[in-house]
Design an enzyme around this catalytic site. Structure first.
Site, PDB file in Angstrom:
ATOM      1  N   ARG A 275     -72.617  59.202  27.756  1.00  0.00           N
ATOM      2  CA  ARG A 275     -72.102  57.409  28.031  1.00  0.00           C
ATOM      3  C   ARG A 275     -71.408  56.987  27.749  1.00  0.00           C
ATOM      4  O   ARG A 275     -70.663  56.410  27.313  1.00  0.00           O
ATOM      5  CB  ARG A 275     -73.154  56.559  29.683  1.00  0.00           C
ATOM      6  CG  ARG A 275     -72.497  57.434  31.097  1.00  0.00           C
ATOM      7  CD  ARG A 275     -73.191  57.312  31.946  1.00  0.00           C
ATOM      8  NE  ARG A 275     -74.046  58.051  32.752  1.00  0.00           N
ATOM      9  CZ  ARG A 275     -75.358  57.620  32.868  1.00  0.00           C
ATOM     10  NH1 ARG A 275     -75.999  57.462  32.184  1.00  0.00           N
ATOM     11  NH2 ARG A 275     -75.398  59.299  34.575  1.00  0.00           N
TER      12      ARG A 275
ATOM     13  N   ASP B 254     -72.935  66.348  38.836  1.00  0.00           N
ATOM     14  CA  ASP B 254     -73.508  67.143  40.361  1.00  0.00           C
ATOM     15  C   ASP B 254     -73.268  66.568  41.936  1.00  0.00           C
ATOM     16  O   ASP B 254     -74.469  66.320  42.575  1.00  0.00           O
ATOM     17  CB  ASP B 254     -74.871  67.217  39.885  1.00  0.00           C
ATOM     18  CG  ASP B 254     -75.718  66.113  40.047  1.00  0.00           C
ATOM     19  OD1 ASP B 254     -75.525  65.107  39.300  1.00  0.00           O
ATOM     20  OD2 ASP B 254     -77.156  66.485  39.547  1.00  0.00           O
TER      21      ASP B 254
ATOM     22  N   GLU C 172     -78.941  51.842  35.505  1.00  0.00           N
ATOM     23  CA  GLU C 172     -77.162  51.341  36.518  1.00  0.00           C
ATOM     24  C   GLU C 172     -77.688  49.779  35.899  1.00  0.00           C
ATOM     25  O   GLU C 172     -76.898  48.706  35.827  1.00  0.00           O
ATOM     26  CB  GLU C 172     -77.343  51.895  38.006  1.00  0.00           C
ATOM     27  CG  GLU C 172     -77.626  52.981  37.903  1.00  0.00           C
ATOM     28  CD  GLU C 172     -78.560  54.076  37.545  1.00  0.00           C
ATOM     29  OE1 GLU C 172     -79.166  53.772  37.308  1.00  0.00           O
ATOM     30  OE2 GLU C 172     -77.730  55.046  38.267  1.00  0.00           O
TER      31      GLU C 172
HETATM   32  C1  UGA Z   1     -79.796  59.658  38.648  1.00  0.00           C
HETATM   33  C2  UGA Z   1     -78.729  58.476  38.187  1.00  0.00           C
HETATM   34  O1  UGA Z   1     -77.641  59.605  39.700  1.00  0.00           O
HETATM   35  C3  UGA Z   1     -77.861  59.241  37.111  1.00  0.00           C
HETATM   36  O2  UGA Z   1     -76.905  58.647  36.881  1.00  0.00           O
HETATM   37  C4  UGA Z   1     -79.090  58.995  35.797  1.00  0.00           C
HETATM   38  O3  UGA Z   1     -78.291  59.318  34.499  1.00  0.00           O
HETATM   39  C5  UGA Z   1     -79.803  59.650  36.160  1.00  0.00           C
HETATM   40  O4  UGA Z   1     -80.888  59.601  37.453  1.00  0.00           O
HETATM   41  C6  UGA Z   1     -81.346  58.974  35.347  1.00  0.00           C
HETATM   42  O5  UGA Z   1     -80.882  57.716  34.297  1.00  0.00           O
HETATM   43  O6  UGA Z   1     -82.357  59.475  34.542  1.00  0.00           O
HETATM   44  P1  UGA Z   1     -80.083  62.439  38.225  1.00  0.00           P
HETATM   45  O7  UGA Z   1     -79.576  63.296  39.483  1.00  0.00           O
HETATM   46  O8  UGA Z   1     -81.820  61.965  38.531  1.00  0.00           O
HETATM   47  O9  UGA Z   1     -79.724  60.829  37.848  1.00  0.00           O
HETATM   48  O10 UGA Z   1     -80.386  63.274  36.809  1.00  0.00           O
HETATM   49  P2  UGA Z   1     -79.225  64.743  36.094  1.00  0.00           P
HETATM   50  O11 UGA Z   1     -77.979  64.493  37.689  1.00  0.00           O
HETATM   51  O12 UGA Z   1     -80.097  65.385  36.364  1.00  0.00           O
HETATM   52  O13 UGA Z   1     -78.676  63.608  35.751  1.00  0.00           O
HETATM   53  C7  UGA Z   1     -77.396  62.442  35.080  1.00  0.00           C
HETATM   54  C8  UGA Z   1     -75.920  63.014  34.771  1.00  0.00           C
HETATM   55  O14 UGA Z   1     -77.022  63.582  32.768  1.00  0.00           O
HETATM   56  C9  UGA Z   1     -75.648  64.464  34.457  1.00  0.00           C
HETATM   57  O15 UGA Z   1     -74.227  64.321  34.899  1.00  0.00           O
HETATM   58  C10 UGA Z   1     -76.366  65.749  33.410  1.00  0.00           C
HETATM   59  O16 UGA Z   1     -75.436  66.433  33.511  1.00  0.00           O
HETATM   60  C11 UGA Z   1     -76.006  64.921  32.480  1.00  0.00           C
HETATM   61  N1  UGA Z   1     -77.285  65.013  31.408  1.00  0.00           N
HETATM   62  C12 UGA Z   1     -78.720  65.403  32.152  1.00  0.00           C
HETATM   63  C13 UGA Z   1     -76.932  65.639  30.431  1.00  0.00           C
HETATM   64  O17 UGA Z   1     -75.751  64.995  29.685  1.00  0.00           O
HETATM   65  N2  UGA Z   1     -78.202  65.779  29.514  1.00  0.00           N
HETATM   66  C14 UGA Z   1     -78.972  66.044  29.995  1.00  0.00           C
HETATM   67  O18 UGA Z   1     -79.994  66.912  29.312  1.00  0.00           O
HETATM   68  C15 UGA Z   1     -79.392  65.939  31.457  1.00  0.00           C
HETATM   69 MN    MN Z   2     -77.364  63.869  39.798  1.00  0.00          MN
END
Ligand code: UGA
Ligand code: MN
Length: 276
Positions: A112, A140, A226
């Site tokens: 981000r 997702d 956030e």
């Molecule tokens: C929740 C929130 O919805 C996310 O916006 C937030 O980033 C996250 O918690 C957090 O603070 O850790 P969650 O569903 O638990 O989300 O997390 P993911 O959907 O697994 O990851 C958020 C985003 O990060 C996704 O677009 C995913 O593709 C990306 N991501 C995840 C990466 O770019 N790298 C990684 O190693 C893991």
């Molecule tokens: Mn997610």
């Protein structure tokens, strides 16, 4: 009203990529963990990237997509998707440092921030007003088209409910007389902004006038990204409720189910090599 011609919505999407088998440590090899692996070539295993669904379903006009891949280089797989997407897409990449790739740590922080840096660099020398709205779209979630229409009228920072999050059917900002006065949430109600990443949008003007606002690694607890970010750019009083005073769910925190590869052969058996 906004100038329709120059108005744009920008979306940043963090994208997880895992190393391919050759790069993995022995105990990880053959175990296909969560999410997709986009850098894998030979012996790769993963799942269809959910953003493909996003790409094909987004029929939103004047949308500029900034897709940030979590990888040391742009993968061929994502590059191909982007090329065929039929919408303006900037494909960036930045790897998450290995030490941050652990459960319980904030995700997509570097991605981000890379998107923010790109936006600021691109717009900093242009004269105001620069209409535009930024929305951080994880790969997702499930997004309705209506959501993109709602966020277009964002003046500074707008908010709305998010479905299937916080251990409840939905979380939402509580609104009284058109103002946010609190949060309906089942998880950590003490958060200054008890809202998921999918629950707000920010005007480009606010992003440009707060050049130092970024997502933080240090001091950022899980689930607080956030709030930490919003604290830097706005106040609760200033928030603009959307989706009929925050009474409609237009985005769902659906998440990606872990892939089942129980029947995947140990060694390559097929006659062709297909990148998945
Ligand atoms: C929740 C929130 O919805 C996310 O916006 C937030 O980033 C996250 O918690 C957090 O603070 O850790 P969650 O569903 O638990 O989300 O997390 P993911 O959907 O697994 O990851 C958020 C985003 O990060 C996704 O677009 C995913 O593709 C990306 N991501 C995840 C990466 O770019 N790298 C990684 O190693 C893991
Ligand atoms: Mn997610």
């Amino acid at each position: 009203m906004h100038n329709r011609r120059s108005f744009q919505v920008s979306v940043i999407s963090g994208e997880a990529a895992r190393p391919n088998n050759a790069e993995m440590r022995p105990r990880e090899r053959g175990r296909c963990g969560r999410r997709h692996r986009l850098t894998g070539t030979e012996g790769s295993c993963g799942e269809p990237p959910p953003y493909l669904q996003l790409l094909t379903s987004v029929e939103v006009s004047r949308l500029q997509w900034i897709l940030v891949e979590d990888a040391a280089a742009r993968s061929e797989l994502v590059t191909r998707f982007v090329a065929g997407a039929g919408l303006p897409c900037t494909h960036l990449h930045v790897p998450t440092p290995r030490r941050y790739k652990r459960p319980g740590l904030p995700r997509a922080t570097e991605q981000r921030n890379a998107g923010l840096a790109w936006l600021r660099q691109r717009h900093q020398h242009l004269p105001p007003p620069q209409p535009g709205v930024l929305f951080f779209a994880d790969d997702d979630n499930t997004y309705s088209l209506e959501l993109f229409q709602e966020m277009r009228t964002t003046r500074k920072v707008s908010v709305w409910p998010v479905g299937l999050v916080g251990g409840r059917r939905y979380e939402r900002p509580l609104v009284e007389n058109g103002k946010v006065v609190g949060w309906y949430t089942g998880w950590r109600a003490d958060r200054p902004f008890a809202i998921d990443m999918a629950g707000f949008a920010v005007s480009l003007q606010v992003i440009l006038s707060h050049p130092k606002a970024v997502f933080k690694r240090r001091g950022s607890q899980p689930g607080m990204q956030e709030s930490d970010f919003l604290k830097q750019i706005t106040t609760v009083e200033e928030l603009e409720p959307k989706a009929n005073n925050c009474t409609k769910v237009l985005v769902w925190h659906t998440r990606t189910e872990k892939v089942n590869l129980a029947n995947e052969p140990k060694y390559h058996l097929d006659t062709v090599n297909i990148e998945v």
